[in-house]
Motif scaffolding. Structure first.
Motif, PDB file in Angstrom:
ATOM      1  N   LEU A 104       0.837  -1.197   0.000  1.00 35.00           N
ATOM      2  CA  LEU A 104       0.000   0.000   0.000  1.00 35.00           C
ATOM      3  C   LEU A 104       0.875   1.250   0.000  1.00 35.00           C
ATOM      4  CD1 LEU A 104      -2.792   1.425   0.317  1.00 35.00           C
ATOM      5  CD2 LEU A 104      -2.367   1.371   2.787  1.00 35.00           C
ATOM      6  N   VAL A 105       1.870   1.259   0.873  1.00 33.21           N
ATOM      7  CA  VAL A 105       2.756   2.416   0.942  1.00 33.21           C
ATOM      8  C   VAL A 105       3.480   2.611  -0.389  1.00 33.21           C
ATOM      9  CG1 VAL A 105       4.688   3.476   2.168  1.00 33.21           C
ATOM     10  CG2 VAL A 105       3.042   2.073   3.429  1.00 33.21           C
ATOM     11  N   ALA A 106       3.944   1.504  -0.979  1.00 35.44           N
ATOM     12  CA  ALA A 106       4.706   1.585  -2.226  1.00 35.44           C
ATOM     13  C   ALA A 106       3.864   2.072  -3.404  1.00 35.44           C
ATOM     14  CB  ALA A 106       5.315   0.222  -2.544  1.00 35.44           C
ATOM     15  N   ARG A 107       2.540   1.923  -3.327  1.00 34.71           N
ATOM     16  CA  ARG A 107       1.683   2.429  -4.405  1.00 34.71           C
ATOM     17  C   ARG A 107       1.640   3.953  -4.409  1.00 34.71           C
ATOM     18  NH1 ARG A 107      -1.776  -1.985  -3.215  1.00 34.71           N
ATOM     19  NH2 ARG A 107      -3.227  -0.711  -1.993  1.00 34.71           N
ATOM     20  N   HIS A 108       1.931   4.559  -3.275  1.00 32.94           N
ATOM     21  CA  HIS A 108       1.768   6.009  -3.157  1.00 32.94           C
ATOM     22  C   HIS A 108       3.070   6.770  -2.923  1.00 32.94           C
ATOM     23  CE1 HIS A 108      -2.522   5.380  -3.195  1.00 32.94           C
ATOM     24  NE2 HIS A 108      -2.417   4.511  -2.216  1.00 32.94           N
ATOM     25  N   LEU A 109       4.060   6.107  -2.385  1.00 31.20           N
ATOM     26  CA  LEU A 109       5.354   6.734  -2.153  1.00 31.20           C
ATOM     27  C   LEU A 109       6.444   5.898  -2.819  1.00 31.20           C
ATOM     28  CD1 LEU A 109       5.036   7.624   1.646  1.00 31.20           C
ATOM     29  CD2 LEU A 109       4.683   9.153  -0.290  1.00 31.20           C
ATOM     30  N   PRO A 110       7.330   6.520  -3.588  1.00 36.22           N
ATOM     31  CA  PRO A 110       7.544   7.964  -3.746  1.00 36.22           C
ATOM     32  C   PRO A 110       6.718   8.627  -4.862  1.00 36.22           C
ATOM     33  CG  PRO A 110       9.273   6.807  -4.875  1.00 36.22           C
ATOM     34  CD  PRO A 110       8.387   5.746  -4.251  1.00 36.22           C
ATOM     35  N   ARG A 111       5.652   7.967  -5.360  1.00 38.83           N
ATOM     36  CA  ARG A 111       4.865   8.554  -6.452  1.00 38.83           C
ATOM     37  C   ARG A 111       4.322   9.927  -6.071  1.00 38.83           C
ATOM     38  NH1 ARG A 111      -0.594   7.934  -8.383  1.00 38.83           N
ATOM     39  NH2 ARG A 111      -1.061   6.522  -6.645  1.00 38.83           N
ATOM     40  N   ALA A 112       3.977  10.107  -4.804  1.00 32.41           N
ATOM     41  CA  ALA A 112       3.471  11.411  -4.367  1.00 32.41           C
ATOM     42  C   ALA A 112       4.492  12.512  -4.612  1.00 32.41           C
ATOM     43  CB  ALA A 112       3.114  11.360  -2.883  1.00 32.41           C
ATOM     44  N   TRP A 113       5.768  12.174  -4.490  1.00 32.90           N
ATOM     45  CA  TRP A 113       6.814  13.186  -4.654  1.00 32.90           C
ATOM     46  C   TRP A 113       7.096  13.485  -6.121  1.00 32.90           C
ATOM     47  CZ3 TRP A 113       5.676  14.603  -0.372  1.00 32.90           C
ATOM     48  CH2 TRP A 113       5.711  13.816   0.786  1.00 32.90           C
ATOM     49  N   GLU A 114       6.423  12.789  -7.028  1.00 30.66           N
ATOM     50  CA  GLU A 114       6.514  13.120  -8.447  1.00 30.66           C
ATOM     51  C   GLU A 114       5.529  14.230  -8.830  1.00 30.66           C
ATOM     52  OE1 GLU A 114       5.800   9.464 -10.451  1.00 30.66           O
ATOM     53  OE2 GLU A 114       7.587   8.470  -9.623  1.00 30.66           O
ATOM     54  N   VAL A 115       4.499  14.439  -7.984  1.00 30.79           N
ATOM     55  CA  VAL A 115       3.497  15.462  -8.287  1.00 30.79           C
ATOM     56  C   VAL A 115       3.610  16.680  -7.369  1.00 30.79           C
ATOM     57  CG1 VAL A 115       1.882  13.787  -9.243  1.00 30.79           C
ATOM     58  CG2 VAL A 115       1.742  14.371  -6.818  1.00 30.79           C
ATOM     59  N   THR A 116       4.287  16.520  -6.235  1.00 33.51           N
ATOM     60  CA  THR A 116       4.502  17.638  -5.321  1.00 33.51           C
ATOM     61  C   THR A 116       5.770  17.356  -4.538  1.00 33.51           C
ATOM     62  OG1 THR A 116       3.454  19.073  -3.670  1.00 33.51           O
ATOM     63  CG2 THR A 116       3.140  16.691  -3.416  1.00 33.51           C
ATOM     64  N   SER A 117       6.083  18.228  -3.606  1.00 33.96           N
ATOM     65  CA  SER A 117       7.317  18.080  -2.829  1.00 33.96           C
ATOM     66  C   SER A 117       7.000  18.013  -1.341  1.00 33.96           C
ATOM     67  CB  SER A 117       8.241  19.273  -3.084  1.00 33.96           C
ATOM     68  OG  SER A 117       7.675  20.460  -2.541  1.00 33.96           O
ATOM     69  N   PRO A 118       7.883  17.402  -0.535  1.00 31.98           N
ATOM     70  CA  PRO A 118       7.667  17.419   0.911  1.00 31.98           C
ATOM     71  C   PRO A 118       7.528  18.832   1.472  1.00 31.98           C
ATOM     72  CG  PRO A 118       9.340  15.802   0.349  1.00 31.98           C
ATOM     73  CD  PRO A 118       9.044  16.564  -0.910  1.00 31.98           C
ATOM     74  N   ALA A 119       8.304  19.777   0.926  1.00 33.31           N
ATOM     75  CA  ALA A 119       8.210  21.158   1.411  1.00 33.31           C
ATOM     76  C   ALA A 119       6.816  21.736   1.178  1.00 33.31           C
ATOM     77  CB  ALA A 119       9.260  22.037   0.727  1.00 33.31           C
ATOM     78  N   ALA A 120       6.243  21.463   0.004  1.00 34.88           N
ATOM     79  CA  ALA A 120       4.900  21.951  -0.294  1.00 34.88           C
ATOM     80  C   ALA A 120       3.872  21.293   0.616  1.00 34.88           C
ATOM     81  CB  ALA A 120       4.557  21.696  -1.756  1.00 34.88           C
ATOM     82  N   VAL A 121       4.067  20.024   0.916  1.00 34.98           N
ATOM     83  CA  VAL A 121       3.140  19.313   1.802  1.00 34.98           C
ATOM     84  C   VAL A 121       3.233  19.862   3.222  1.00 34.98           C
ATOM     85  CG1 VAL A 121       2.649  17.079   2.865  1.00 34.98           C
ATOM     86  CG2 VAL A 121       3.040  17.226   0.406  1.00 34.98           C
ATOM     87  N   LEU A 122       4.434  20.140   3.686  1.00 36.48           N
ATOM     88  CA  LEU A 122       4.592  20.688   5.032  1.00 36.48           C
ATOM     89  C   LEU A 122       3.924  22.055   5.153  1.00 36.48           C
ATOM     90  CD1 LEU A 122       8.288  19.680   5.768  1.00 36.48           C
ATOM     91  CD2 LEU A 122       6.223  18.729   6.819  1.00 36.48           C
ATOM     92  N   GLU A 123       4.022  22.856   4.116  1.00 35.58           N
ATOM     93  CA  GLU A 123       3.335  24.142   4.118  1.00 35.58           C
ATOM     94  C   GLU A 123       1.833  23.943   4.118  1.00 35.58           C
ATOM     95  OE1 GLU A 123       1.233  27.564   2.710  1.00 35.58           O
ATOM     96  OE2 GLU A 123       1.480  25.743   1.517  1.00 35.58           O
TER      97      GLU A 123
END
Length: 287
Positions: free
Chosen positions: A72-91
């Protein structure tokens, strides 16, 4: 440091935890992350909670989160970081928090002396947290403290929540419960979380859930009906007691008077959050 009992520490944690936890259930959560291109549900949850790690892959997150299936985790990460960044998510996390706390508590409460005092006490408590072995706490502790008191309180409550959660993982591991067995045995304690919900939300198949249940039956933790045996109930009590013991340090740093005051202040804010439906306790795990 002042002597604090595990019971007092847990009472304080329970008082401030709803202020943090409402973040996961508010409508602003998925709406805001959708603006970043993240899918609602697991992707938004995983990215939001794992963002302090940086753009890591599934392995780190699976290890830290403990009860989630690697697939489950592998389906979404690191794919999430292809559409946004950790910095943007933290903001975005802070924008989400600002929105739901403003909506639930009101601007007057956010600007109150009580809010500023609660934030200061919670941050002081977090100074008593230890980094070694506390993966999620330590990653969040590297983040700057927000200036606004209500965001600072949420940040501190997040630190305290992840510190406790890291300790809970230690206790589960010491008890010989893997991530799935932890879920299966937890649902047998009478919690609001339902097996079907947790199984799906954490990515486990019905076959894997059944196999874990069989392992627990073989160990004498569950009976043939999937209910906790006396031995199983004692094991779960021991896990919670160990979690409490491992979570005393922040509140010992705060001291008895400070802990009581944080319990009082944060508890008052949490009551308003709960009254406003910020943490739907009766519906958790039923959706």
């Amino acid at each position: 440091m002042t002597a604090i009992t595990p019971r007092e520490a847990r009472r304080c944690f329970n008082a401030h935890h709803p202020v943090h936890a409402a973040y996961y259930f508010c409508p602003e959560h998925d709406e805001t992350y959708a603006e970043l291109g993240l899918e609602g549900g697991p992707m938004a949850y995983l990215a939001g909670r794992a963002a302090p790690f940086g753009a890591v892959g599934a392995g780190v997150v699976t290890a830290a989160f403990y009860t989630f299936h690697q697939d489950l985790v592998a389906r979404h990460l690191p794919r999430a970081w292809e559409v946004t960044s950790p910095a943007a998510v933290l903001e975005a996390r802070l924008r989400i928090t600002d929105a739901y706390l403003t909506r639930l508590l009101g601007r007057e409460a956010l600007a109150s002396r009580e809010m500023a005092e609660a934030a200061g006490l919670a941050l002081r408590a977090a100074e008593g947290c230890g980094r070694p072995g506390r993966t999620l706490y330590s990653a969040n502790a590297d983040l700057p403290v927000p200036e606004a008191p209500h965001l600072a309180l949420w940040h501190a409550a997040t630190l305290l929540r992840e510190h406790r959660g890291d300790g809970h993982v230690m206790a589960l591991s010491e008890a010989g419960l893997d991530g799935l067995e932890a879920l299966v045995s937890h649902t047998a304690t009478g919690t609001n979380w339902r097996p079907a919900h947790l199984r799906s939300a954490r990515g486990w198949s019905t076959e894997e859930w059944a196999a874990a249940r069989d392992r627990l039956v073989a160990r004498g933790i569950l009976d043939g009906d999937g209910e906790l045996t006396g031995e199983g109930a004692e094991l779960r009590r021991a896990v919670e007691a160990a979690t409490d013991r491992l979570d005393v340090a922040p509140y010992a740093r705060l001291g008895a008077e400070g802990t009581r005051r944080l319990t009082e202040l944060a508890g008052a804010f949490s009551k308003v959050v709960l009254a406003g439906g910020g943490l739907p306790l009766q519906d958790i795990g039923k959706r």
